[in-house]
Design a protein around this motif. Structure first.
Motif, PDB file in Angstrom:
ATOM      1  N   GLU A 231      30.711 -38.054 -35.861  1.00  0.00           N
ATOM      2  CA  GLU A 231      30.742 -38.596 -37.528  1.00  0.00           C
ATOM      3  C   GLU A 231      29.611 -37.743 -38.158  1.00  0.00           C
ATOM      4  OE1 GLU A 231      27.909 -42.370 -37.827  1.00  0.00           O
ATOM      5  OE2 GLU A 231      29.265 -42.520 -35.778  1.00  0.00           O
ATOM      6  N   VAL A 232      29.276 -38.119 -39.407  1.00  0.00           N
ATOM      7  CA  VAL A 232      28.513 -37.262 -40.117  1.00  0.00           C
ATOM      8  C   VAL A 232      27.124 -37.931 -40.053  1.00  0.00           C
ATOM      9  CG1 VAL A 232      27.812 -36.913 -42.732  1.00  0.00           C
ATOM     10  CG2 VAL A 232      30.153 -37.012 -41.954  1.00  0.00           C
ATOM     11  N   PHE A 233      26.161 -37.075 -39.930  1.00  0.00           N
ATOM     12  CA  PHE A 233      24.645 -37.539 -39.928  1.00  0.00           C
ATOM     13  C   PHE A 233      23.871 -36.809 -40.949  1.00  0.00           C
ATOM     14  CE2 PHE A 233      26.273 -38.385 -35.662  1.00  0.00           C
ATOM     15  CZ  PHE A 233      25.562 -39.277 -35.390  1.00  0.00           C
ATOM     16  N   GLY A 234      22.747 -37.516 -41.439  1.00  0.00           N
ATOM     17  CA  GLY A 234      22.050 -36.941 -42.244  1.00  0.00           C
ATOM     18  C   GLY A 234      20.888 -36.146 -41.739  1.00  0.00           C
ATOM     19  N   THR A 235      20.344 -34.917 -42.206  1.00  0.00           N
ATOM     20  CA  THR A 235      19.361 -34.252 -41.672  1.00  0.00           C
ATOM     21  C   THR A 235      17.994 -34.023 -42.628  1.00  0.00           C
ATOM     22  OG1 THR A 235      20.264 -32.252 -42.534  1.00  0.00           O
ATOM     23  CG2 THR A 235      21.086 -32.930 -40.584  1.00  0.00           C
ATOM     24  N   ALA A 236      17.066 -33.543 -42.551  1.00  0.00           N
ATOM     25  CA  ALA A 236      16.028 -33.010 -43.481  1.00  0.00           C
ATOM     26  C   ALA A 236      16.539 -32.512 -44.856  1.00  0.00           C
ATOM     27  CB  ALA A 236      14.997 -32.066 -42.934  1.00  0.00           C
ATOM     28  N   SER A 286      19.891 -40.804 -35.795  1.00  0.00           N
ATOM     29  CA  SER A 286      19.795 -40.495 -36.990  1.00  0.00           C
ATOM     30  C   SER A 286      18.227 -40.077 -37.462  1.00  0.00           C
ATOM     31  CB  SER A 286      20.169 -41.562 -38.280  1.00  0.00           C
ATOM     32  OG  SER A 286      21.496 -41.695 -37.862  1.00  0.00           O
ATOM     33  N   ASP A 287      17.425 -40.891 -36.747  1.00  0.00           N
ATOM     34  CA  ASP A 287      16.062 -40.715 -36.869  1.00  0.00           C
ATOM     35  C   ASP A 287      15.521 -39.257 -36.318  1.00  0.00           C
ATOM     36  OD1 ASP A 287      15.582 -43.312 -38.044  1.00  0.00           O
ATOM     37  OD2 ASP A 287      15.129 -44.280 -35.972  1.00  0.00           O
ATOM     38  N   ALA A 288      16.165 -38.946 -35.219  1.00  0.00           N
ATOM     39  CA  ALA A 288      15.830 -37.647 -34.635  1.00  0.00           C
ATOM     40  C   ALA A 288      16.334 -36.463 -35.557  1.00  0.00           C
ATOM     41  CB  ALA A 288      16.358 -37.541 -33.203  1.00  0.00           C
ATOM     42  N   LEU A 289      17.528 -36.770 -36.108  1.00  0.00           N
ATOM     43  CA  LEU A 289      17.979 -35.488 -36.743  1.00  0.00           C
ATOM     44  C   LEU A 289      17.366 -35.350 -38.092  1.00  0.00           C
ATOM     45  CD1 LEU A 289      21.885 -36.278 -36.110  1.00  0.00           C
ATOM     46  CD2 LEU A 289      20.565 -34.206 -35.736  1.00  0.00           C
ATOM     47  N   ALA A 290      16.730 -36.461 -38.694  1.00  0.00           N
ATOM     48  CA  ALA A 290      16.108 -36.196 -39.943  1.00  0.00           C
ATOM     49  C   ALA A 290      14.852 -35.303 -39.755  1.00  0.00           C
ATOM     50  CB  ALA A 290      15.519 -37.546 -40.455  1.00  0.00           C
ATOM     51  N   ARG A 291      14.224 -34.873 -38.827  1.00  0.00           N
ATOM     52  CA  ARG A 291      13.444 -34.226 -38.680  1.00  0.00           C
ATOM     53  C   ARG A 291      13.300 -32.797 -39.002  1.00  0.00           C
ATOM     54  NH1 ARG A 291      12.683 -37.087 -33.182  1.00  0.00           N
ATOM     55  NH2 ARG A 291      11.742 -39.062 -33.783  1.00  0.00           N
TER      56      ARG A 291
END
Length: 371
Positions: A231-236, A286-291
C-alpha cells in the motif's frame, strides 16, 4: 517488413476503445483507413483542452499511422464507397450502437456477403442482446461493472478511461486470433468485445474472489485485500508505495527499516497473519518510514530487493522510463506520441504517419478502391 504488412483495416470506430485497437495494429504494419463524419470527424478531435498546435491531444493519442476519409454514411454515394472499402478490407472494426451498422447496410451479414474472408470486430458496451440499449461509456462501465466499488474509498473512478483501453486490447487480440484462423481456413469471422465483459475479466483476483468463493470485494483505498504490506506509506517528505509480496521481502523490509523485531513477531511471521493484524503492523511501519525521505527509502529498499517506489506524476514517470532505456515517447512528424510498448526484435512497431487531418487521405483511399 512489419508483422502486419499488407493488411487493410476499415476503421469505423471512434473515441477510444476501437481507435486504440486499430492504432496498435497500425503500429505493427497494417494499413488503417479511418472513416469519419464530414466536417466533424471523430468526437475526440474536439475533446480539449489540452491541445498541441491546435489539435486535441486526446485524438492524437490513439490515431497515428492511419489514413482518414470523410464519408457521410447516410449518403448513398458515400455509403457505396464504404461498401467498396469493406469489400477490399481484411478487417473491419466498429463501435456504433448495436444495430446501427445493420441499418446502414454495413452489418456483419451484409459485410460477409461482400467479403467472406473479412474479420469483423464489433465493440459494444454491454452486448447486442438485453444490454444493446445501454450507453457504452467508460464511466458507466466502471460504475455498473464494479470497478468503482473497489477503487479508492469507494465510488471512485480510475484516472483514465481504463475500461476502454482494456477493451481495445482485447479487441486487438481477438482480431489477431481471427486472422490466424483465416490463414488456416480461409474463413473470416465475427469478433465481439464488450466493455463490461472486458472489465470483469480485467478485475482478475477481485472477480475470482466472487466467482470462486462468493466474496464481494470492497474498496480498500490503496490497500491490497490479500497482501500486507502492499500500500501507500508516508515518509519524511512525500508518499511512496511498498509491495512486500512474500515473507522474505517482509523480513528484508524490516531489517532495512531498523525494525527486525517486527519480522520476529509471531503476529507478522506469515502473510495471513499480517493481513489479520494489518492495522497494528502498518502503524509500526509508518513510524519507521517517517524518519527518511521517499527517495532515500527508494534507494535503500530497492538495493535490498524490496519492491517499492515513490508516487510520481506523469512527468517523473516519463523521466524514469527514459532513464531506464524504455524510450517511452517518440516524435512522428513533429507530433509527440506515446511509444508502442510491445517490443519485437524482427518486426518492431513503426511510426509511419502522424495522426491525420480529417479527410486528408480521401484521394489515396479512392485510388486503392478504384473509385
Amino acid at each position: 517488413m512489419s508483422a502486419l504488412s499488407g493488411l487493410l483495416i476499415a476503421d469505423f470506430s471512434r473515441v477510444l476503445a476501437g481507435p486504440y485497437a486499430t492504432m496498435l495494429l497500425a503500429d505493427l504494419g497494417a494499413d488503417v483507413v479511418k472513416v469519419e463524419r464530414p466536417d466533424v470527424g471523430d468526437d475526440t478531435r474536439s475533446w480539449g483542452p489540452p491541445y498541441a498546435d491546435g489539435e486535441a491531444t486526446y485524438f492524437l493519442a490513439v490515431n497515428r499511422n492511419k489514413r482518414s476519409i470523410a464519408l457521410d454514411l447516410q449518403d448513398p454515394a458515400d455509403r457505396e464507397t464504404a461498401r467498396a472499402l469493406v469489400a477490399r478490407a481484411d478487417v473491419l472494426v466498429e463501435n456504433f450502437r448495436p444495430g446501427t451498422m445493420d441499418r446502414l447496410g454495413l452489418g456483419y451479414d451484409a459485410a460477409r456477403e461482400l467479403n467472406p474472408g473479412l474479420v469483423y470486430c464489433s465493440i459494444t458496451g454491454f452486448g447486442t442482446g438485453e444490454g444493446a440499449d445501454l450507453p457504452g461509456y467508460d464511466l458507466i462501465a466502471q460504475a455498473v461493472g464494479g470497478l468503482m466499488s473497489v477503487t479508492g474509498d469507494g465510488a471512485t473512478k480510475a484516472g483514465v478511461a481504463l475500461v476502454d483501453v482494456v477493451t481495445g486490447l482485447h479487441a486487438a487480440l481477438g482480431v489477431l486470433a481471427a486472422l490466424r484462423h483465416r490463414e488456416t481456413s480461409g474463413e473470416g469471422q465475427r469478433v465481439e468485445v464488450t466493455l463490461l465483459g472486458s472489465l470483469l475479466s480485467a478485475l482478475v483476483n477481485q472477480s475470482s474472489a466472487y466467482v470462486a468463493a462468493g466474496v464481494v470485494p470492497k474498496a480498500m483505498g490503496n490497500r491490497h485485500p490479500s497482501i500486507v504490506p502492499y500500500e501507500v506509506f508516508g515518509t519524511a517528505d512525500r508518499p511512496m508505495v511498498i509491495a512486500a509480496g512474500n515473507d522474505r521481502q517482509f523480513r528484508t523490509l524490516c531489517a532495512v527499516l531498523g525494525r527486525p523485531d517486527l519480522a520476529e513477531d509471531d503476529r507478522y511471521a506469515t502473510n495471513a497473519g499480517r493481513v489479520a493484524a494489518r492495522e497494528t503492523l502498518v502503524a509500526e511501519l509508518s513510524d519507521a518510514l517517517a524518519r527518511r525521505t521517499a527517495d532515500e527509502w527508494f534507494t535503500a529498499l530497492t538495493e535490498a530487493g524490496v519492491p517499492c517506489g515513490p508516487i510520481n506524476d506523469l512527468a517523473a514517470a516519463f523521466d524514469l522510463a527514459a532513464a531506464l532505456g524504455l524510450s517511452p515517447a517518440v516524435d512522428v512528424d513533429g507530433v509527440g506520441q506515446i511509444a508502442n510498448p510491445v517490443r519485437l526484435d524482427a518486426t518492431p512497431a513503426e511510426y509511419r504517419l502522424r495522426p491525420p487531418a480529417l479527410g486528408q487521405d480521401d484521394a489515396w483511399v479512392r485510388e486503392i478502391l478504384g473509385r
